[in-house]
Design a protein around this motif. Structure first.
Motif, PDB file in Angstrom:
ATOM      1  N   GLU A 124      32.083  37.052  42.504  1.00  0.00           N
ATOM      2  CA  GLU A 124      32.064  36.768  43.941  1.00  0.00           C
ATOM      3  C   GLU A 124      33.502  36.625  44.451  1.00  0.00           C
ATOM      4  O   GLU A 124      33.874  37.229  45.450  1.00  0.00           O
ATOM      5  N   GLY A 125      34.300  35.793  43.785  1.00  0.00           N
ATOM      6  CA  GLY A 125      35.743  35.816  44.008  1.00  0.00           C
ATOM      7  C   GLY A 125      36.367  34.735  44.884  1.00  0.00           C
ATOM      8  O   GLY A 125      37.582  34.562  44.870  1.00  0.00           O
ATOM      9  N   PRO A 155      54.389  42.736  51.491  1.00  0.00           N
ATOM     10  CA  PRO A 155      53.724  43.895  52.113  1.00  0.00           C
ATOM     11  C   PRO A 155      52.228  43.913  51.778  1.00  0.00           C
ATOM     12  O   PRO A 155      51.849  43.659  50.630  1.00  0.00           O
ATOM     13  N   ASN A 156      51.428  44.222  52.764  1.00  0.00           N
ATOM     14  CA  ASN A 156      49.977  44.145  52.599  1.00  0.00           C
ATOM     15  C   ASN A 156      49.473  44.964  51.411  1.00  0.00           C
ATOM     16  O   ASN A 156      48.633  44.501  50.649  1.00  0.00           O
ATOM     17  N   ASP A 157      50.007  46.170  51.228  1.00  0.00           N
ATOM     18  CA  ASP A 157      49.456  47.000  50.147  1.00  0.00           C
ATOM     19  C   ASP A 157      49.907  46.546  48.762  1.00  0.00           C
ATOM     20  O   ASP A 157      49.343  46.975  47.755  1.00  0.00           O
ATOM     21  N   LEU A 158      50.888  45.667  48.679  1.00  0.00           N
ATOM     22  CA  LEU A 158      51.279  45.124  47.373  1.00  0.00           C
ATOM     23  C   LEU A 158      50.607  43.782  47.079  1.00  0.00           C
ATOM     24  O   LEU A 158      50.702  43.259  45.971  1.00  0.00           O
ATOM     25  N   LEU A 159      49.936  43.234  48.057  1.00  0.00           N
ATOM     26  CA  LEU A 159      49.233  41.962  47.829  1.00  0.00           C
ATOM     27  C   LEU A 159      48.010  42.198  46.948  1.00  0.00           C
ATOM     28  O   LEU A 159      47.435  43.279  46.956  1.00  0.00           O
ATOM     29  N   PRO A 160      47.590  41.173  46.182  1.00  0.00           N
ATOM     30  CA  PRO A 160      46.308  41.298  45.483  1.00  0.00           C
ATOM     31  C   PRO A 160      45.173  41.405  46.523  1.00  0.00           C
ATOM     32  O   PRO A 160      45.321  40.939  47.654  1.00  0.00           O
ATOM     33  N   ASN A 161      44.079  42.022  46.113  1.00  0.00           N
ATOM     34  CA  ASN A 161      42.974  42.230  47.054  1.00  0.00           C
ATOM     35  C   ASN A 161      42.512  40.942  47.734  1.00  0.00           C
ATOM     36  O   ASN A 161      42.097  40.949  48.889  1.00  0.00           O
ATOM     37  N   GLU A 162      42.604  39.846  47.005  1.00  0.00           N
ATOM     38  CA  GLU A 162      42.137  38.562  47.546  1.00  0.00           C
ATOM     39  C   GLU A 162      42.879  38.181  48.827  1.00  0.00           C
ATOM     40  O   GLU A 162      42.365  37.399  49.636  1.00  0.00           O
ATOM     41  N   LEU A 163      44.108  38.709  48.989  1.00  0.00           N
ATOM     42  CA  LEU A 163      44.953  38.254  50.101  1.00  0.00           C
ATOM     43  C   LEU A 163      45.256  39.349  51.125  1.00  0.00           C
ATOM     44  O   LEU A 163      45.993  39.106  52.080  1.00  0.00           O
ATOM     45  N   LYS A 164      44.706  40.520  50.929  1.00  0.00           N
ATOM     46  CA  LYS A 164      44.988  41.621  51.858  1.00  0.00           C
ATOM     47  C   LYS A 164      44.364  41.372  53.231  1.00  0.00           C
ATOM     48  O   LYS A 164      43.297  40.754  53.335  1.00  0.00           O
ATOM     49  N   ASN A 165      44.996  41.906  54.255  1.00  0.00           N
ATOM     50  CA  ASN A 165      44.484  41.750  55.625  1.00  0.00           C
ATOM     51  C   ASN A 165      43.002  42.086  55.738  1.00  0.00           C
ATOM     52  O   ASN A 165      42.227  41.353  56.342  1.00  0.00           O
ATOM     53  N   GLU A 166      42.641  43.220  55.143  1.00  0.00           N
ATOM     54  CA  GLU A 166      41.272  43.729  55.341  1.00  0.00           C
ATOM     55  C   GLU A 166      40.228  42.967  54.531  1.00  0.00           C
ATOM     56  O   GLU A 166      39.038  43.259  54.665  1.00  0.00           O
ATOM     57  N   ASN A 167      40.643  42.009  53.717  1.00  0.00           N
ATOM     58  CA  ASN A 167      39.713  41.235  52.871  1.00  0.00           C
ATOM     59  C   ASN A 167      38.695  42.138  52.186  1.00  0.00           C
ATOM     60  O   ASN A 167      37.479  41.975  52.367  1.00  0.00           O
ATOM     61  N   PRO A 168      39.184  43.060  51.341  1.00  0.00           N
ATOM     62  CA  PRO A 168      38.275  44.042  50.742  1.00  0.00           C
ATOM     63  C   PRO A 168      37.199  43.418  49.861  1.00  0.00           C
ATOM     64  O   PRO A 168      36.145  44.019  49.660  1.00  0.00           O
ATOM     65  N   LEU A 169      37.453  42.207  49.331  1.00  0.00           N
ATOM     66  CA  LEU A 169      36.454  41.568  48.470  1.00  0.00           C
ATOM     67  C   LEU A 169      35.435  40.773  49.282  1.00  0.00           C
ATOM     68  O   LEU A 169      34.446  40.279  48.745  1.00  0.00           O
ATOM     69  N   GLY A 170      35.716  40.620  50.563  1.00  0.00           N
ATOM     70  CA  GLY A 170      34.789  39.863  51.415  1.00  0.00           C
ATOM     71  C   GLY A 170      34.655  38.401  51.023  1.00  0.00           C
ATOM     72  O   GLY A 170      33.616  37.778  51.225  1.00  0.00           O
ATOM     73  N   ILE A 171      35.731  37.829  50.454  1.00  0.00           N
ATOM     74  CA  ILE A 171      35.650  36.435  50.006  1.00  0.00           C
ATOM     75  C   ILE A 171      35.925  35.478  51.161  1.00  0.00           C
ATOM     76  O   ILE A 171      36.456  35.856  52.199  1.00  0.00           O
ATOM     77  N   SER A 172      35.562  34.225  50.939  1.00  0.00           N
ATOM     78  CA  SER A 172      35.832  33.182  51.928  1.00  0.00           C
ATOM     79  C   SER A 172      37.283  32.735  51.793  1.00  0.00           C
ATOM     80  O   SER A 172      37.747  32.428  50.690  1.00  0.00           O
ATOM     81  N   ARG A 173      38.015  32.723  52.922  1.00  0.00           N
ATOM     82  CA  ARG A 173      39.441  32.372  52.884  1.00  0.00           C
ATOM     83  C   ARG A 173      39.769  31.382  54.007  1.00  0.00           C
ATOM     84  O   ARG A 173      39.106  31.376  55.046  1.00  0.00           O
ATOM     85  N   LEU A 174      40.787  30.580  53.778  1.00  0.00           N
ATOM     86  CA  LEU A 174      41.268  29.688  54.825  1.00  0.00           C
ATOM     87  C   LEU A 174      42.367  30.433  55.578  1.00  0.00           C
ATOM     88  O   LEU A 174      43.480  30.601  55.059  1.00  0.00           O
TER      89      LEU A 174
END
Lengths: 527, 527
Positions: free
Chosen positions: B118-119, B498-517
């Motif tokens: 889930e992540g 840079p957004n494309d170097l961030l891990p997926n958990e922190l990317k703008n587009e929230n590709p994992l769909g996780i809950s974030r603050l």
């Protein structure tokens, strides 16, 4: 008025005979106030009061504790000019910095107040009963974070307000429900007493139990050691040198009941400058870094003490530009004769290492206690082979390392001790070629910065101020931001506990309306 | 097949000369397999492989790591009867317990798999940039939890599956992205090797890097010490005795780079029985507690070793009833001759203390390695004055303390060492009269139980298994439940990355769909 006495709970007390004064490094004279070091008896009294205060303080609602924190912020502001003047006279720092740091301190207090008034920070987690589960019925279990107990906070030399008496450690620990005993930093004992008086006033106005806060004077190490060894103390917060932090960590680990020490210690904050960035904007970078290295006379734990590049013309030009820029900057005053003494010694030791070249050294006359900024350079091989060059020189001093190639750069980063920060200066189209550098850096630091400077620690939830040892003694926590409250709490479970005896955070009806994990789903609803 | 060799990464290896066997306590004979203790060279290789594996393992997605954990669960189940038979032959525990513990172990692995697939567990926190903020622009900062590095897990004698090779520590640390080196418990080395083979098979099937897991045999203390002192090891998990856990804690604290040790150690799990409950249902309580004290031959860390009541006829009757009930229970086998030896010694030492009365002692003949259950009683004053009576006797032994009054009861609780659990047995209409008792108990334990028994540790998010020292070395974490993953991670910040170097958990587009603050509001939305 500054009395020079300790606050043992709400009472001023000076039973000891050992006294000391603070020092105005700008005027190079002692300040007039006389501070009395706490006695063993006074220390015991402070801890015993804290233990008793804990029994009621930990049961207070978030709203009540928030009132206390906001009142501390108000009382600090009410100290007004008196606080700013005392701060400046005890540090040599300019008024603007004093006011900025006061703003940060007040802001931290208010952000913790907001956090606990809202209340969801306790991570309330509820799993309801399943009486019919086979083969065994499941109990109702509910968990939340609760405070550890009395916390000792050591004031930091370089942040008399934001990391001292009512600084981040104190704000976070009070917010969590832990009473605080501050070991005041001797270099700014007057500032410390003023802030302590604000806390005591706030505690009285908001009806907090006596002993929720004490302020202990001391100019040596024995008082701090006694505090850390005291059975009534349950955790320690420290900001300062590796030597000091490690000594406290060792004392705490050797106790019959070891306790957590969160020490934020030294760091040289490596900055990697990649070739294209160097080529394209070396001059601008040199100017920016000359500013970052000398900011606050280099007296920040995030000061960039190590610049890493790959050998070549661009790096040579950068070193020349950085040297030219840094000597243009007017030297400024350090916090104390002891601090400038240590700076001079450590710098002397660093630049006496073999195969190191000093490329910039401010040469004109400076006032007493003012620091001359210095830049040195070494080859990658020299740096790798000499651990002395890996040590922090607290002040406006940086070493530029000229690496042979990408592999040597990676090797150097991998072999660094733990750091608060790492910075990557790069052009967007070259970053993708350096995945190993980024990976190696991530493994050694707590915060990684892209095309910026490490100085400037934003107070916000996403900030990590901490990192692998020795940048901190416990990398599992940050020292800055609301999540730093987690250093002072532990999870606690209630099993099959009657609803009306549960704390409000865990009651069926969710009277506080906080966000809770109920049967694995996050919700603000009642059960 | 059990080879008796170590797993150094995916390879079986037995370079050493020191060998040992496991023991069947029920049959009172040695088992046939011969285990070879790891050499210093093999240990170094395992740690080096783990350090290398960490570089890739920590970058794998939650989904990939979840596949690995689920595959471990599958492979453990595939061991089928062979595992159960080996387990029983190395512990003397019944088949039902073996199967139950296997179910728990598999369940833990799957619950961590679910968590990381889930992540949201990484606590992603984002504060976006404010370039126009005055006086200083604000950077974009993003934080998440990342793994610490290679973790050493020590197998527990009393839980060969759930707290050993692929137990809670291993599942949590693998889930977080930390490679694992297990120091197999010598009493169940065969069970350990079978489970290790399942992990290695799962690692190969799911394409995990070699070195993500190693299994080290040893019958002494040197191998464990070498592991804890190894610079490549970044954290330690342990379940066992106070002596063993403290020794590892001390070694870890004395390292040049101290590392966190999460040791779950001893506990006597105080049970307070209030007067009305005693009056109204003393007989039923006696029966329940006779069962809890002897459950699993008393070999649980939550075994109730201390019952506290207020002197009077009801307590006297309860003691009599408990004595009658407990001797009705058939004695059962302990894990190993060393364990029963220690039980006999510690019990002998406890009952030889002055002013202690043995009220029940199973007298009939028992088989070799079977433990006789014993109940003793003392006055509150005697207990307060004699710290020996506060120590755990691992096995089916409990002391009933007859307190003078409520105040003495509170004093006793306050003076106990830290405990995993505390239990309150009360009638609903009498609890409100004992706030100090509840408060004192809360301050000494990690989990508080109402009208139940401490044995039985539910695996769920709200569970706290841990508590003030010495029940654990770091009360800020639980050893059971999904939140136990937090022992093995640290927060990490990216600033202006840079957004494309961030891990997926922190990317703008929230590709994992996780809950974030995000800017202080919890959300699953993209930025």
């Amino acid at each position: 008025m500054i009395t020079g006495k300790n606050y043992i709970g709400n009472q001023l007390s000076a039973k000891g005979t050992k006294v000391y004064k603070t020092f105005n490094p700008k005027l190079n004279i002692e300040n007039s106030n006389i501070f009395t070091e706490a006695t063993s008896e006074e220390i015991n009294e402070a801890v015993n009061l804290a233990s008793t205060a804990f029994k009621t303080f930990r049961t207070l609602s978030g709203k009540r504790k928030a009132e206390f924190l906001n009142a501390i912020a108000d009382e600090i502001l009410a100290l007004d000019d008196k606080l700013i003047k005392t701060y400046c006279s005890e540090t040599g720092l300019p008024e603007g910095r004093a006011k900025g740091e006061r703003g940060r301190t007040v802001g931290q207090l208010r952000s913790f107040a907001e956090l606990i008034a809202e209340g969801s920070w306790v991570e309330a987690t509820i799993d309801t009963a399943q009486p019919d589960r086979e083969p065994m019925p499941k109990s109702d279990i509910r968990k939340m974070l609760i405070p550890l107990g009395p916390v000792v906070v050591f004031g930091a030399s370089n942040f008399p307000l934001a990391y001292s008496t009512a600084g981040g450690d104190t704000a976070a620990a009070l917010a969590s429900g832990c009473p605080i005993i501050v070991k005041s930093h001797p270099m700014h004992a007057g500032t410390g007493e003023l802030v302590a008086s604000a806390i005591v006033k706030a505690a009285e106005k908001t009806g907090m139990p006596n002993g929720v806060f004490s302020n202990i004077n001391s100019s040596g190490i024995e008082v701090g050691a006694q505090l850390v060894k005291h059975a009534g103390v349950k955790a320690v917060g420290f900001t300062g040198s590796i030597k000091g932090g490690r000594a406290l960590y060792d004392l705490a680990a050797q106790r019959e009941e070891p306790i957590p020490v969160f020490a934020e210690m030294g760091s040289i904050n490596p900055v990697v400058i990649l070739p294209k960035a160097l080529n394209n904007r070396g001059k601008a970078l040199a100017k920016t870094y000359a500013g970052s290295i000398t900011l606050g006379t280099g007296q920040f734990c995030t000061n960039p003490g190590l610049l890493l590049g790959i050998k070549g013309d661009a790096l040579s030009s950068f070193i020349q530009d950085l040297s030219n820029e840094i000597v243009k900057i007017e030297p400024s005053c350090m916090l104390h004769p002891n601090i400038i003494g240590a700076y001079e010694n450590h710098k002397k030791n660093a630049i006496s290492q073999p195969n190191l070249t000093v490329v910039a050294d401010y040469e004109s006359d400076v006032q007493t206690n003012y620091a001359r900024q210095t830049i040195a350079t070494v080859e990658g091989k020299t740096f790798l082979e000499n651990p002395t060059l890996h040590q922090e020189v607290f002040g406006p001093f940086s070493v530029v390392v000229q690496c042979e190639d990408k592999n040597q750069l990676e090797e150097i980063i991998s072999q660094l001790e733990g750091q608060l920060t790492g910075t990557l200066i790069a052009d967007d189209n070259e970053v993708a070629n350096y995945p190993e550098i980024i990976s190696a850096m991530q493994n050694r630091v707590g915060r990684i910065i892209y095309n910026g400077v490490p100085t400037g620690v934003e107070v916000c939830p996403s900030m990590v101020h901490g990192g692998p040892y020795p940048s901190s003694t416990d990398s599992r926590f940050t020292a800055v931001g609301i999540h730093s409250i987690k250093r002072w709490v532990r999870p606690f479970s209630y099993q099959d506990w009657p609803n009306d005896l549960l704390p409000n955070e865990l009651k069926n009806e969710n009277p506080l309306g906080i966000s809770r994990l109920v049967n694995n789903a996050q919700t603000t609803k009642a059960l």
